[in-house]
Design an enzyme around this catalytic site. Structure first.
Site, PDB file in Angstrom:
ATOM      1  N   ASP A 102      41.574 -42.542 -28.856  1.00 55.43           N
ATOM      2  CA  ASP A 102      40.441 -42.112 -28.057  1.00 55.43           C
ATOM      3  C   ASP A 102      39.618 -41.091 -28.842  1.00 55.43           C
ATOM      4  O   ASP A 102      40.181 -40.203 -29.483  1.00 55.43           O
ATOM      5  CB  ASP A 102      40.932 -41.460 -26.763  1.00 55.43           C
ATOM      6  CG  ASP A 102      40.327 -42.091 -25.524  1.00 55.43           C
ATOM      7  OD1 ASP A 102      39.083 -42.129 -25.460  1.00 55.43           O
ATOM      8  OD2 ASP A 102      41.076 -42.541 -24.643  1.00 55.43           O
ATOM      9  N   ASP A 125      34.846 -42.245 -25.539  1.00 54.94           N
ATOM     10  CA  ASP A 125      34.728 -41.797 -24.154  1.00 54.94           C
ATOM     11  C   ASP A 125      33.263 -41.612 -23.765  1.00 54.94           C
ATOM     12  O   ASP A 125      32.457 -41.091 -24.543  1.00 54.94           O
ATOM     13  CB  ASP A 125      35.488 -40.467 -24.018  1.00 54.94           C
ATOM     14  CG  ASP A 125      35.595 -39.978 -22.595  1.00 54.94           C
ATOM     15  OD1 ASP A 125      36.158 -40.705 -21.760  1.00 54.94           O
ATOM     16  OD2 ASP A 125      35.122 -38.859 -22.325  1.00 54.94           O
ATOM     17  N   GLU A 169      33.227 -46.796 -23.854  1.00 52.88           N
ATOM     18  CA  GLU A 169      33.402 -46.709 -22.401  1.00 52.88           C
ATOM     19  C   GLU A 169      32.019 -46.595 -21.771  1.00 52.88           C
ATOM     20  O   GLU A 169      31.278 -45.643 -22.034  1.00 52.88           O
ATOM     21  CB  GLU A 169      34.242 -45.495 -22.005  1.00 52.88           C
ATOM     22  CG  GLU A 169      34.468 -45.451 -20.495  1.00 52.88           C
ATOM     23  CD  GLU A 169      34.917 -44.091 -19.992  1.00 52.88           C
ATOM     24  OE1 GLU A 169      35.573 -44.049 -18.935  1.00 52.88           O
ATOM     25  OE2 GLU A 169      34.594 -43.075 -20.620  1.00 52.88           O
ATOM     26  N   HIS A 198      43.118 -45.556 -16.906  1.00 54.15           N
ATOM     27  CA  HIS A 198      43.612 -44.268 -16.437  1.00 54.15           C
ATOM     28  C   HIS A 198      42.705 -43.604 -15.410  1.00 54.15           C
ATOM     29  O   HIS A 198      43.070 -42.568 -14.849  1.00 54.15           O
ATOM     30  CB  HIS A 198      43.795 -43.331 -17.633  1.00 54.15           C
ATOM     31  CG  HIS A 198      42.511 -43.062 -18.372  1.00 54.15           C
ATOM     32  ND1 HIS A 198      41.866 -44.038 -19.096  1.00 54.15           N
ATOM     33  CD2 HIS A 198      41.747 -41.949 -18.476  1.00 54.15           C
ATOM     34  CE1 HIS A 198      40.761 -43.532 -19.628  1.00 54.15           C
ATOM     35  NE2 HIS A 198      40.661 -42.270 -19.259  1.00 54.15           N
ATOM     36  N   ASP A 199      41.524 -44.179 -15.167  1.00 54.29           N
ATOM     37  CA  ASP A 199      40.577 -43.606 -14.216  1.00 54.29           C
ATOM     38  C   ASP A 199      40.433 -44.412 -12.926  1.00 54.29           C
ATOM     39  O   ASP A 199      39.716 -43.981 -12.019  1.00 54.29           O
ATOM     40  CB  ASP A 199      39.182 -43.498 -14.848  1.00 54.29           C
ATOM     41  CG  ASP A 199      39.094 -42.422 -15.915  1.00 54.29           C
ATOM     42  OD1 ASP A 199      39.838 -41.429 -15.813  1.00 54.29           O
ATOM     43  OD2 ASP A 199      38.293 -42.579 -16.859  1.00 54.29           O
TER      44      ASP A 199
END
Length: 530
Positions: A99, A201, A264, A325-326
């Protein structure tokens, strides 16, 4: 790019490192824990591992507040540990994606400490500072994604700084060439160590409106929604100049062979596809979250696949994501039976699939008691169900105490079903969802039609979605019953087929005539022939 490029034919597996495997008993997963589980990932058959942030961080947002882009937080290990992880992954022919969090740093990052020290500091313009309005209020109406104003007053220098997320996460000023240079050098630091790519991200946030205009009110906003939805994010993200930045980031990766840039992006489809860039100079894979955001309905999913395929730029490679993860886990959203159907959908659509750790063993929604909540979003906006803890709970490896995840107290509670829902037990059960995932992955790897082949929709009839995958002489019909009633489906005219895999364990391989009877909650892969 050739269709044999690893990030086109392969499968990406996301690991939330705090929750995968703890190697030292502190209740938090770490790099050595991931390394200890590489053989499992090889057995499962995935091709690349994406690891959420492990940089040094005060952990205000669990690693998404970075204090040093060229280090490893002691919670997770050391640089030597990540080097060993990269080396051992590559020995197993696994790629490693990390990431990268370029939109903001921690407020403890040395850059921000310098920036806030005085208005004259050389790094002042590395972040976004603005004067207050005449009445002392924030410069505009921008809202933090975690609730509340996106501007924080700094008493020492008498200005506001901007933070799209927590106040502990000040946004970098990506219009500053020095910021760009420093961040591109951070990318090179990791590329030199052998990482195979980056998931970037909130890549669509990097550039803000140069005039810092107010965002317009959202007429669809309803009380009880997240506060960020009060305004339409017209000026605080997705600015035209961002594409030049993404293209430059891509250029850095192209200094190294065979790397991948994943972005993302939570945007409508027509904006999402612009992140492939002019002449495909942007992200290799702008993340496509439509399967997360769309109702679990055959017609709606058929429509979104059709629209996505039509919107892709020439040569743009599709990708699909079921969870991360969100977002609530797929098992929590649609239940355990349809989660098996979802696995078949993800692993047979055209494009690169991203799996999320734990989905392959059927982890669903894990209730987190208020006193155990960790997520800052939940703490900032309690009672709205926005917390992301339920999808970040520890992996279940066996039926021992704490599921084999740790010998200590886990940082989040495990799914209460962990003693009966774990890797060790599911590997021994041919009917388990884990073995279904493994068979789907093996079938996809063995047949190019299911990985790099063409896609042709057959029908979306009632609750059944059906499509063909083709490559050379190979033809497969994928038929997915997204409902709880049986359904008969006709094969394409003049063809016969053979079931090669069902999501239900009671059906084995069998020949099919002109019509196939789909059971409730069943997905089938059918090899077609004349």
């Amino acid at each position: 790019m050739s269709e044999t490029t690893w990030w086109k034919r392969g499968i990406v597996y996301q690991i939330y490192p705090r929750s995968f495997q703890d190697s030292n008993g502190d209740g938090i997963g770490d790099l050595n824990g991931i390394r200890q589980r590489l053989d499992y990932l090889s057995w499962l058959g995935v091709d690349a591992v994406w690891i959420s942030p492990v940089f040094p961080s005060p952990m205000a947002d669990f690693g998404y507040d970075v204090a040093d882009y060229c280090g490893i937080d002691p919670i997770f290990g050391t640089l030597e540990d990540v080097d060993r992880l990269i080396e051992e992954a590559h020995v197993r022919d696994l790629k490693l994606i990390i990431d990268f969090v370029p939109n903001h740093t921690s407020d403890q990052h040395p850059w921000f400490q310098e920036s806030r020290s005085s208005r004259e500091n050389p790094k002042r313009d590395w972040y976004i500072w603005r004067d207050a309005k005449p009445d002392g209020s924030p410069p505009n109406n921008w809202i933090s994604n975690f609730g509340g104003p996106a501007w924080e007053w700094d008493e020492g220098t008498g200005q506001y700084y901007y933070h799209a997320f927590l106040k502990e996460q000040p946004d970098l000023n990506w219009r500053n060439p020095e910021v760009q240079k420093a961040m591109y050098n951070a990318l090179r630091f990791w590329l030199d160590r052998g990482v195979d790519g980056f998931r970037v991200d909130v890549i669509w946030h990097l550039i803000k409106d140069v005039e810092f205009r107010d965002n317009p009110p959202n007429p669809a906003y309803q009380p009880g929604q997240a506060e960020i939805n009060r305004f339409i994010q017209v000026h605080s993200a997705d600015q035209p100049e961002v594409h030049e930045v993404v293209s430059e980031m891509r250029s850095v990766l192209e200094e190294y062979p065979d790397r991948v840039l994943i972005g993302e992006i939570y945007l409508p489809l027509e904006r999402l596809v612009t992140y492939y860039g002019k002449d495909l100079s942007g992200a290799h894979l702008p993340f496509n979250f439509q399967l997360i955001q769309t109702a679990w309905n055959a017609q709606k999913i058929a429509d979104l696949i059709k629209e996505y395929e039509a919107a892709l730029p020439a040569g743009g490679w599709p990708n699909w994501v079921l969870g991360n993860h969100d977002q609530p886990r797929i098992g929590a959203r649609i239940g355990p039976q349809q989660a098996r159907v979802a696995a078949m959908l993800l692993l047979t659509l055209r494009g690169t699939p991203t799996m999320y750790y734990g989905d392959e063993i059927g982890i669903g929604r894990v209730e987190i008691p208020p006193e155990a909540a960790q997520d800052p979003w939940e703490k900032n906006e309690p009672g709205l169900g926005l917390g992301r803890d339920p999808e970040r709970t520890p992996m279940h490896w066996n039926g021992s105490d704490q599921g084999g995840f740790t010998t200590g107290k886990p940082w989040l509670p495990l799914d209460p079903r962990f003693r009966s829902c774990h890797v060790e037990g599911l590997r021994e059960d041919p009917a388990s969802i884990l073995m279904l995932y493994r068979r789907l992955i093996e079938l996809r790897r063995r047949h190019p039609a299911l990985s790099v082949g063409g896609y042709m929709q057959v029908t979306a009839e009632g609750n059944v979605l059906a499509y063909e995958r083709q490559h050379g002489s190979e033809r497969f019909l994928v038929a997915l019953n997204m409902g709880s009633e049986p359904h008969a489906l006709s094969l394409p005219s003049g063809t016969r087929g053979r079931v090669v895999l069902s999501t239900l364990p009671e059906r084995g391989e069998e020949p099919i005539g002109a019509q196939v009877a789909l059971k409730a909650d069943e997905g089938l892969i059918i090899a077609l022939g004349t």
